[in-house]
Design a protein around this motif. Structure first.
Motif, PDB file in Angstrom:
ATOM      1  N   ARG A 234      51.882  41.417  44.669  1.00 16.98           N
ATOM      2  CA  ARG A 234      52.143  42.849  44.511  1.00 16.98           C
ATOM      3  C   ARG A 234      53.578  43.190  44.886  1.00 16.98           C
ATOM      4  NH1 ARG A 234      46.538  45.897  46.368  1.00 16.98           N
ATOM      5  NH2 ARG A 234      45.215  44.623  45.061  1.00 16.98           N
ATOM      6  N   ARG A 241      60.062  45.119  39.247  1.00 12.17           N
ATOM      7  CA  ARG A 241      60.157  46.438  38.636  1.00 12.17           C
ATOM      8  C   ARG A 241      61.488  47.092  38.984  1.00 12.17           C
ATOM      9  NH1 ARG A 241      55.171  47.677  40.219  1.00 12.17           N
ATOM     10  NH2 ARG A 241      55.919  48.832  42.007  1.00 12.17           N
ATOM     11  N   ARG A 275      47.077  40.030  36.251  1.00 15.33           N
ATOM     12  CA  ARG A 275      47.183  41.478  36.109  1.00 15.33           C
ATOM     13  C   ARG A 275      48.627  41.924  36.306  1.00 15.33           C
ATOM     14  NH1 ARG A 275      43.829  45.714  39.784  1.00 15.33           N
ATOM     15  NH2 ARG A 275      45.025  44.739  41.420  1.00 15.33           N
ATOM     16  N   GLU A 279      51.168  43.932  33.561  1.00 12.09           N
ATOM     17  CA  GLU A 279      51.703  45.261  33.875  1.00 12.09           C
ATOM     18  C   GLU A 279      53.212  45.277  34.028  1.00 12.09           C
ATOM     19  OE1 GLU A 279      49.362  46.237  37.251  1.00 12.09           O
ATOM     20  OE2 GLU A 279      47.690  46.954  36.042  1.00 12.09           O
ATOM     21  N   ARG A 312      38.394  44.464  32.108  1.00 12.14           N
ATOM     22  CA  ARG A 312      39.064  45.726  32.417  1.00 12.14           C
ATOM     23  C   ARG A 312      40.579  45.581  32.214  1.00 12.14           C
ATOM     24  NH1 ARG A 312      39.866  49.591  37.383  1.00 12.14           N
ATOM     25  NH2 ARG A 312      39.628  47.859  38.797  1.00 12.14           N
ATOM     26  N   ARG A 831      46.277  59.041  40.065  1.00  9.31           N
ATOM     27  CA  ARG A 831      47.525  58.420  40.467  1.00  9.31           C
ATOM     28  C   ARG A 831      48.470  58.289  39.299  1.00  9.31           C
ATOM     29  NH1 ARG A 831      44.458  53.564  43.049  1.00  9.31           N
ATOM     30  NH2 ARG A 831      44.779  53.925  45.251  1.00  9.31           N
ATOM     31  N   SER A 832      48.010  58.633  38.132  1.00 12.80           N
ATOM     32  CA  SER A 832      48.927  58.628  37.009  1.00 12.80           C
ATOM     33  C   SER A 832      48.574  59.811  36.129  1.00 12.80           C
ATOM     34  CB  SER A 832      48.776  57.328  36.228  1.00 12.80           C
ATOM     35  OG  SER A 832      47.467  57.227  35.743  1.00 12.80           O
ATOM     36  N   VAL A 855      52.172  57.440  40.585  1.00 12.54           N
ATOM     37  CA  VAL A 855      52.540  57.608  41.985  1.00 12.54           C
ATOM     38  C   VAL A 855      51.976  56.448  42.777  1.00 12.54           C
ATOM     39  CG1 VAL A 855      50.535  59.073  42.470  1.00 12.54           C
ATOM     40  CG2 VAL A 855      52.524  59.237  43.926  1.00 12.54           C
ATOM     41  N   ASP A 856      52.718  55.954  43.732  1.00  6.41           N
ATOM     42  CA  ASP A 856      52.205  54.843  44.538  1.00  6.41           C
ATOM     43  C   ASP A 856      51.736  55.369  45.884  1.00  6.41           C
ATOM     44  OD1 ASP A 856      54.298  55.191  46.232  1.00  6.41           O
ATOM     45  OD2 ASP A 856      55.390  53.392  45.646  1.00  6.41           O
ATOM     46  N   SER A 857      51.289  54.458  46.734  1.00  5.81           N
ATOM     47  CA  SER A 857      50.641  54.886  47.974  1.00  5.81           C
ATOM     48  C   SER A 857      51.610  55.622  48.889  1.00  5.81           C
ATOM     49  CB  SER A 857      50.077  53.688  48.685  1.00  5.81           C
ATOM     50  OG  SER A 857      51.121  52.773  48.912  1.00  5.81           O
TER      51      SER A 857
ATOM     52  N   ASN B   6      50.136  53.533  36.274  1.00  6.45           N
ATOM     53  CA  ASN B   6      49.328  53.333  37.469  1.00  6.45           C
ATOM     54  C   ASN B   6      49.635  52.018  38.177  1.00  6.45           C
ATOM     55  OD1 ASN B   6      48.331  51.740  35.561  1.00  6.45           O
ATOM     56  ND2 ASN B   6      46.256  52.563  35.570  1.00  6.45           N
ATOM     57  N   ILE B   7      50.483  51.235  37.554  1.00  6.73           N
ATOM     58  CA  ILE B   7      50.861  50.003  38.223  1.00  6.73           C
ATOM     59  C   ILE B   7      51.608  50.265  39.515  1.00  6.73           C
ATOM     60  CG2 ILE B   7      50.941  48.528  36.222  1.00  6.73           C
ATOM     61  CD1 ILE B   7      53.799  49.228  35.849  1.00  6.73           C
ATOM     62  N   TYR B   8      52.097  51.457  39.656  1.00 11.46           N
ATOM     63  CA  TYR B   8      52.904  51.713  40.841  1.00 11.46           C
ATOM     64  C   TYR B   8      52.103  51.815  42.122  1.00 11.46           C
ATOM     65  CZ  TYR B   8      56.641  52.208  37.612  1.00 11.46           C
ATOM     66  OH  TYR B   8      57.552  51.947  36.632  1.00 11.46           O
ATOM     67  N   HIS B   9      50.800  51.707  42.057  1.00 11.74           N
ATOM     68  CA  HIS B   9      50.039  51.723  43.304  1.00 11.74           C
ATOM     69  C   HIS B   9      49.817  50.324  43.771  1.00 11.74           C
ATOM     70  CE1 HIS B   9      49.449  55.263  41.228  1.00 11.74           C
ATOM     71  NE2 HIS B   9      48.736  54.652  40.342  1.00 11.74           N
ATOM     72  N   SER B  10      50.330  49.403  42.988  1.00 11.22           N
ATOM     73  CA  SER B  10      50.011  48.022  43.277  1.00 11.22           C
ATOM     74  C   SER B  10      50.688  47.557  44.551  1.00 11.22           C
ATOM     75  CB  SER B  10      50.465  47.162  42.118  1.00 11.22           C
ATOM     76  OG  SER B  10      51.808  47.464  41.867  1.00 11.22           O
ATOM     77  N   ASP B  11      51.602  48.357  45.089  1.00  8.56           N
ATOM     78  CA  ASP B  11      52.290  47.901  46.281  1.00  8.56           C
ATOM     79  C   ASP B  11      51.404  47.978  47.512  1.00  8.56           C
ATOM     80  OD1 ASP B  11      54.269  47.868  44.497  1.00  8.56           O
ATOM     81  OD2 ASP B  11      55.172  49.736  45.157  1.00  8.56           O
ATOM     82  N   ALA B  12      50.356  48.781  47.414  1.00  8.13           N
ATOM     83  CA  ALA B  12      49.546  49.008  48.594  1.00  8.13           C
ATOM     84  C   ALA B  12      48.735  47.770  48.940  1.00  8.13           C
ATOM     85  CB  ALA B  12      48.621  50.184  48.359  1.00  8.13           C
ATOM     86  N   TYR B  91      42.112  50.794  41.651  1.00 11.05           N
ATOM     87  CA  TYR B  91      43.115  49.780  41.385  1.00 11.05           C
ATOM     88  C   TYR B  91      42.851  48.495  42.164  1.00 11.05           C
ATOM     89  CZ  TYR B  91      47.318  47.367  40.318  1.00 11.05           C
ATOM     90  OH  TYR B  91      48.175  46.425  39.855  1.00 11.05           O
TER      91      TYR B  91
END
Lengths: 884, 186
Positions: A234, A241, A275, A279, A312, A831-832, A855-857, B6-12, B91
């Motif tokens: 990750r 990115r 995955r 992405e 998925r 989140r998107s 949006v990320d965490s 939504n890939i941007y949550h992958s950092d968590a 995710y």
């Protein structure tokens, strides 16, 4: 009776529970054993278990009860029994004591933290960190740092995980532990490494360079646990990115590492890597291939979880790279019969995205069997996929339309039925051949439709499309049946539909009149009113028939005015001889201030004062501006903004500004109101300092001769700017005038006045001022028809945001465009988000925008912006707006 | 065009939203929630109810099953009349969730000495609570190895007398013995 008792016995046996009939009151009584001088640790454990059971079942303790239990529990630290101590830890965490209570157990827990027993240490750390506050944390920080590098992995993990939680509340303290955490990342214990890696990344997540270094060193080193490996993947994707945003050229860094992970022994890691590859931004098919290959293998796994994960992911890939997934079609088809319905649904929707024209019929057959035994939410997904398939292969409309009409007849909830109806409507619209059969399917559906909303929508649609078919008369029966059988809302819309047929098809007119006349006796007002109105307009009652065109315009012309604006205008309208003119209603979507009516209402009209601030419509503004000779040469008015207040409420002088945008000019219209009865202002001007708006040059000023009390007046300042340049800037404003005292009893002003000035707030010209909010009814069509010639796509990081919807609104406001199809609304927790905008840019250039947000965490929002317009430079301009 | 970001949550870091242990009637044996997504007991019960109903008719005995709803991924497994659930966000790596579920069911099987049913679980409820506590800490995965989890839980129920090193060894032996018996019985 005996039988009854027996049955009851059976029941008891079946539901035997050691906690049967347990009551909070009695357990709290039992908790007194905690105070015994001779502790029975077994008994105490049992009581704690009961307390935990009650809490777990949703029972709540009052503040007093919780405090009592907590104090009693603290006594149990005397016992040396490990099992009991463990339960004590649990119940303390559950009771979440207040800070003054925490103090009581702090010393006991700190003692346990330094105990020789590893189990005590690990657990005491977790409990203490859970209930602690900042001040206590500084006291125990030293021990925690030691614990992080403890030999015992359980202790180290406990400290690291606690660190992850504490980072949310006390980041400055946890950040001081970096060195120890760094050391723990090298730990030989698998999970310690995982926890350390997670904490280290969270500490450094805003430092790109540090994250990049971390990834570089770890991807070369050894990572022991699959979970840690997943984290590293990750973080690697994150680095990829961010770096690919900076340099587009050359090979993608770290791709080799991701690809290497596809050969890892743990499925968790293989999947995570696959995955991650799918992405990647702008992933190439060469990069995709190895990932698709491992996912394909997973499709035939015996483990449902693995199949689900793979299908998925492939489903998502199919949205962007359908060709890459076609290799998996055979495996996918076998998944249609998967026991797990989630897997089956995902497989079907994937197939619908990747399938070719020849396979459609076979696929539909398989799906038909499948539809009956899945839940509505899955069905909606399938319906949506079928709709896009049909648009892709219009020749196959027959089998797809049949499928839709079949499922329309089956049981289902509103959302599901709506999805089907929407799909049929779209197919009718886009595929001319499908029209007649589609309309008949809809007619049959409303014969037995329990949803008023859907009935009215379909009736409206029938009214538009039905008269244009080869045999309109066959629809009349279906429509009139509604008038006989349905509720008032549906009846009213059926009446409207009948009228449309009457207007369009002359041969049907006499029959329609008969039907409409019957509706005159309906027991609902709206139905009767509509019937009367339509009979009148269509000439059914023998009165003067309006021209054909008027009738059609009336019946079919869409109301191109936003309803909100119409409502406001009607509210503002004061009954006079002048008729309400619908063309004066602004077409631009914006909120109309009601204030103007208020000020107009207060003011007696016969004073001969200058006219009140005109209603803020473009037309009215245009008339006003062109009547001023200085501005008459500026050409066509492009846009007038909503008034922006430049003064606070309740001040001496109320001033707001309306910005008028022309091709080469900008005119500020200052609407001023004097709220002091003892004053008359003369020669009112606004002195504008445009030093922070270099691209603007002042060309004209139109002062306001007199501004008596409570009579609004306007003064104008005009600027010149270059044509075709997106000039923005900030203007500081100062109101200058000559003030004259007024005798309130006579209303006479004194001869001599004093010059005075009054500071106003700054005004701004922003990018959105060059954009008109103009919606489109069908965004997709509009998008396609603009074509990709002048399409510009780029990605932007918006930084940390309060929420996704806040970010979406900020961008919409920045661009000043009209959100389409309700896409400005962001679903909670999502989140998107994708948002569609349309507008007209200065120079009358049509612009469409597609925004994708994620949006990320850590609330960092990223956005992809795609613009299409009729002019290349305008597409670029939109990007410039966002980039600045 | 439709690239959802939504890939941007992958950092968590992988996080667990809840772990549920229900009986064959959908009633709670032991549950633990780690997010505020279900703020009230009512909301929690409603979630348990819908998860139970959605999964009830499936066969999740030999292999863990999976279902997705309300933007959550739920992996689950049934043993006798006990239903195990682990929930994560949409995710989440499904296999990471499955690893947690596997750890949970393995540990429970070990702790209940193979008699995995609702009655046994309730009679050893203290161990069930300790077990949940050792697997997840406030949403973070602590441990996924069933043996390790069971070992940690069981340690606490040992007598205080024996020195710790011996305790660990004897525990390890007991676990090994248990494991052997189980594999023989299969």
């Amino acid at each position: 009776m005996a039988q009854f008792v027996k049955k009851d016995d059976d029941r008891d046996e079946e539901e035997y529970s050691p906690f049967l009939g347990i009551e909070k009151g009695s357990v709290l009584q039992e908790a007194r054993v905690f105070n015994d001088p001779q502790l029975d640790s077994r008994r105490c454990s049992q009581v704690i278990t009961k307390l935990l059971y009650l809490l777990n079942q949703g029972e709540t303790f009052t503040k007093v009860e919780a405090t009592e239990v907590f104090f009693a529990v603290t006594k149990l630290f005397q016992s040396k029994d490990i099992g009991l101590r463990r339960m004590v830890y649990l119940i303390i965490k559950e009771l979440s004591p207040s800070s003054d209570e925490v103090i009581i157990v702090t010393s006991s827990l700190m003692k346990d933290m330094n105990s020789k027993t590893d189990v005590y240490r690990a657990n005491a750390i977790r409990v203490l960190c859970r209930i602690t506050d900042g001040t206590l944390l500084t006291q125990i920080e030293r021990y925690l740092k030691q614990a992080i590098v403890d030999k015992n992995p359980v202790v180290a993990s406990a400290a690291l995980v606690s660190g992850i939680h504490l980072l949310q509340t006390n980041p400055e303290i946890v950040k001081r532990w970096s060195n120890e955490v760094q050391e723990a990342v090298q730990s030989r214990a698998a999970l310690v490494q995982f926890h350390a890696l997670a904490l280290l990344h969270q500490i450094r997540q805003n430092d790109r360079l540090a994250v990049s270094k971390l990834v570089t060193s770890l991807t070369r080193g050894t990572v022991r646990s699959p979970l840690a490996q997943c984290l590293l993947i990750r973080y690697t994707s994150q680095v990829i990115r961010e770096s690919s945003m900076n340099n587009q050229s050359g090979d993608r860094p770290f791709y080799d590492y991701l690809e290497g992970c596809l050969r890892h022994k743990a499925e968790m890691v293989i999947f995570e890597a696959a995955r991650a590859i799918t992405e990647l931004n702008g992933v190439t098919s060469r990069e995709l291939t190895p990932a698709i290959t491992v996912l394909q293998l997973f499709l035939s796994s015996s483990k449902p979880v693995l199949r689900f994960a793979a299908v998925r992911t492939l489903n998502k890939v199919a949205m962007t790279h359908p060709m890459a997934v076609t290799n998996c079609n055979i495996d996918m088809e076998s998944l249609i019969s998967d026991q797990n319905r989630s897997i089956a649904t995902l497989a079907i929707t994937t197939l619908l995205k990747t399938g070719n024209e020849s396979g459609v019929d076979r696929l539909m057959k398989q799906i038909t069997n499948f539809m009956s035994d899945i839940a509505d939410e899955f069905k909606i997904v399938v319906v949506d996929a079928i709709r896009s398939l049909c648009l892709k292969f219009p020749l196959k409309y027959r089998s797809l339309m049949n499928f839709l009409s079949n499922i329309l007849r089956e049981e289902g909830g509103f959302e599901y039925k709506k999805a089907i109806v929407d799909s049929i409507v779209i197919l009718i619209r886009d595929i001319p051949d499908a029209k007649e059969s589609g309309l008949l399917h809809l007619c049959e559906f409303i014969e037995d439709c329990e949803f008023t909303y859907l009935s009215t929508q379909i009736l409206h649609f029938l009214g538009v499309e039905g008269p244009k078919t080869s045999d309109p008369s066959k629809y009349i029966r279906y429509i009139y049946n509604r008038v006989i059988l349905e509720n008032a809302t549906v009846r009213a819309s059926a009446v409207s539909t009948l009228a449309k047929f009457g207007a369009m098809v002359d041969s049907l007119k006499p029959r329609i009149f008969i039907l409409l006349r019957r509706c005159l006796y309906d027991n609902d007002d709206e139905v009767r009113d509509r019937a009367t109105l339509y009979l009148n307009t269509l000439g059914g009652d023998g009165s003067v028939v309006e021209t054909d065109k008027d009738v059609k315009d009336f019946l079919f012309g869409s109301l191109d005015i936003p309803l909100v604006n119409l409502e406001t205008s009607l509210k503002n309208y004061e009954p006079t001889e002048e008729q309400f003119d619908i063309s004066s209603v602004p077409k631009e979507v914006k909120s109309q201030p009601l204030a103007e009516k208020k000020s107009a209402g207060k003011k007696p009209t016969a004073l001969g004062a200058p006219p009140a601030a005109p209603t803020s419509t473009v037309d009215a503004y245009e008339k006003l501006l062109s009547s001023i000779p200085e501005f008459s040469t500026f050409g066509q008015l492009f846009k007038s903004s909503a008034p922006v207040e430049l003064t606070e409420a309740e001040t001496e002088y109320a001033v707001n500004v309306v910005k008028h945008i022309f091709d080469k000019h900008v005119v500020f219209q200052y609407n001023c109101t004097n709220t002091i009865p003892e004053q008359l202002l003369e020669n009112v001007i606004v002195v504008v300092d445009a030093s922070e708006a270099e691209e603007f040059a002042e060309v004209a000023t139109k002062p306001l001769k007199a501004l008596p009390y409570d009579t609004p007046g306007q003064t104008f300042v005009a600027f010149e700017k270059q044509e075709g340049v997106l000039a923005v800037g900030r203007f500081s404003n100062e109101l200058k005038f000559i003030v004259k005292e007024v005798d309130p009893s006579t209303g006479e002003a004194e001869e001599d006045g004093v010059e005075d000035e009054y500071q106003l707030e700054d005004s701004e010209i922003v990018a959105a001022d060059y954009m008109l909010k103009v919606g489109v009814s069908n965004f997709r069509n509009a998008w396609e028809s603009l074509g990709p010639d002048f399409e510009r796509i780029d990605e932007y990081g918006l930084g940390p945001r309060e929420s996704l919807s806040e970010a979406v609104n900020a961008v919409i406001n920045l661009l000043g465009m009209q959100p389409c199809e309700g896409t400005e609304v962001v679903a909670a927790n999502s989140r998107s988000h994708s948002c569609l905008l349309s507008g007209v840019y200065i120079g009358n250039v049509k612009v469409l925008v597609r925004l994708s947000f994620g949006v990320d965490s850590s609330k960092e929002v990223a956005m992809k912006l795609a613009v299409r317009s009729e002019d290349e430079s305008v597409s670029d301009a939109i990007h410039e707006i966002v980039a600045n | 065009m439709h690239v959802l970001l939504n890939i941007y949550h992958s950092d968590a870091c992988p996080t667990i939203k809840n772990v549920l242990l229900l009986d064959s009637g959908g009633r709670r044996v032991a549950v633990k929630y780690y997010t505020d997504e279900w703020p009230t007991n009512g909301a929690k019960l409603a979630f348990e109810r819908s998860v139970f109903i959605k999964t009830q008719k499936t066969n999740a005995r030999t292999e863990a099953e999976i279902v997705m709803f309300e933007n959550n991924v739920v992996v689950y497994k049934f043993i006798q009349d006990l239903h195990f659930f682990v929930t994560g966000g949409d995710y989440e790596n499904e296999l990471a969730l499955a690893a947690v579920l596997q750890g949970l069911s393995d540990a429970v099987t070990l702790l209940l000495r193979g008699n995995v049913d609702q009655r046994e679980a309730l009679e050893n409820l203290n161990m069930m609570f300790l077990c949940l506590d050792e697997i997840i800490d406030a949403g973070m995965i602590l441990e996924t190895d069933g043996n390790m989890i069971a070992g940690k839980v069981a340690t606490h129920n040992m007598d205080d007398g024996a020195p710790l090193s011996e305790q660990t060894i004897s525990q390890a032996l007991a676990t090994a013995r248990e494991h052997l018996t189980r594999s023989l019985l299969r």
